[in-house]
Design an enzyme around this catalytic site. Structure first.
Site, mmCIF file in Angstrom:
data_model
loop_
_atom_site.group_PDB
_atom_site.id
_atom_site.type_symbol
_atom_site.label_atom_id
_atom_site.label_comp_id
_atom_site.label_asym_id
_atom_site.label_seq_id
_atom_site.Cartn_x
_atom_site.Cartn_y
_atom_site.Cartn_z
ATOM 1 N N SER A 163 93.043 60.566 70.018
ATOM 2 C CA SER A 163 91.996 61.312 70.345
ATOM 3 C C SER A 163 91.499 61.334 71.658
ATOM 4 O O SER A 163 92.359 61.316 72.677
ATOM 5 C CB SER A 163 90.652 60.946 69.333
ATOM 6 O OG SER A 163 89.567 62.044 69.479
ATOM 7 N N ASP A 193 94.566 68.445 60.967
ATOM 8 C CA ASP A 193 93.473 67.990 61.858
ATOM 9 C C ASP A 193 92.247 69.291 61.558
ATOM 10 O O ASP A 193 92.461 70.223 62.183
ATOM 11 C CB ASP A 193 93.877 67.794 63.177
ATOM 12 C CG ASP A 193 92.877 67.030 64.263
ATOM 13 O OD1 ASP A 193 91.664 67.237 63.796
ATOM 14 O OD2 ASP A 193 93.227 66.418 65.064
ATOM 15 N N HIS A 207 92.235 64.375 61.404
ATOM 16 C CA HIS A 207 92.158 63.662 62.788
ATOM 17 C C HIS A 207 92.325 62.353 62.733
ATOM 18 O O HIS A 207 92.985 61.733 63.860
ATOM 19 C CB HIS A 207 90.779 64.148 63.440
ATOM 20 C CG HIS A 207 90.727 63.987 65.095
ATOM 21 N ND1 HIS A 207 91.786 64.512 65.774
ATOM 22 C CD2 HIS A 207 89.871 63.190 65.572
ATOM 23 C CE1 HIS A 207 91.404 63.828 66.858
ATOM 24 N NE2 HIS A 207 90.395 63.291 67.052
#
Length: 273
Positions: A89, A221, A249
């Site tokens: 991320s 995701d 995610h």
């Protein structure tokens, strides 16, 4: 998972968490990689995880990334140990900074559903695009924005809400991992106004561009969608791509075995380069 260690070269994976998270989120991956004989370091970036600083005490993206930069600086040059950075991320931006600073020490960088900037564009463009896509569709749900006031000026931190975590971040993960995240996430600063984020000349072909990059696409995701992930890859055409079906995610929680297999495969491929 088979070990890839040899008598002469040992893999050292440094794992970097995303916004609001900490080293704790890698616990499954750390366990599996260590069991396979690899050296693993999961860092807490500043004001994250168990790091003692508060979010308002961290005044720059450089300071936020300092635990990673220090870990890479302490590693030997390529040789007896093979350093593989893995970012998740927002942690991908800290990876990019480390790659630009220490290209001779990094054998490969893996962006796991991560923000991946490109040479010639400012690093903040990835966050700007993510916010544009999510804010316009209300995908941030019950996340809150927290004003930050310190001697470096005003800023904004994000607090991930429980509904967002459940429906957009951990929706394919075991309920235990979602519960852990709800207990341990902290406010996170995206540093959108930081000069490092706005410098289009920061990342260079000779440094950042010279490090082998692999992007791991999380195909389920709900936060940084597959479309968004492939948008970032498009700007770095030399990037290799791995895909993990069913990964949300929180790819290290929903598909830890598949992620570890991908990491070992990447390390094995370095043997043939």
């Amino acid at each position: 998972m088979e070990s890839t260690q040899t008598n002469s070269v040992r893999n050292h994976f440094i794992l970097v968490h995303g916004l609001c998270h900490g080293a704790w989120c890698w616990y499954k991956v750390v366990t599996a990689l260590e069991a396979a004989g690899h050296r693993v370091t999961a860092v807490d970036l500043a004001a994250s995880g168990a790091h003692p600083a508060r979010v308002d005490e961290v005044h720059s993206f450089e300071e936020y990334s300092r635990p990673l930069l220090d870990a890479v600086a302490a590693a030997p040059e390529r040789g007896g140990e093979r350093l593989i950075l893995v970012g998740h991320s927002h942690g991908g931006l800290s990876l990019a900074l480390a790659m630009e600073r220490f290209p001779g020490k990094v054998a490969a960088a893996v962006f796991a559903a991560a923000a991946m900037p490109s040479v010639g564009k400012h690093m903040g463009v990835t966050t700007e695009e993510f916010m544009r896509r999510t804010s316009s569709k209300g995908l941030l749900m019950d996340c809150e924005m927290l004003p930050i006031n310190n001697n470096q000026g005003a800023g904004v931190a994000i607090i991930m809400g429980p509904d967002f975590l459940a429906r957009k971040y951990y929706q394919q993960s075991p309920p235990e991992d979602l519960a852990l995240a709800k207990m341990l996430v902290r406010p996170g600063n995206q540093f959108m106004k930081d000069p490092v984020m706005k410098d289009a000349s920061l990342l260079t072909d000779d440094n950042y561009g010279s490090v082998k990059k692999v992007y791991v696409v999380a195909k389920a995701d709900g936060s940084s969608t597959e479309e968004m992930q492939r948008w970032m890859v498009m700007f770095s055409p030399d990037t290799e791509v791995e895909e993990i079906a069913g990964a949300d995610h929180a790819i290290m929680s929903s598909r830890p075995t598949e992620l570890c297999d991908a990491l070992v495969k990447i390390a094995n491929n370095l043997n043939t380069c």
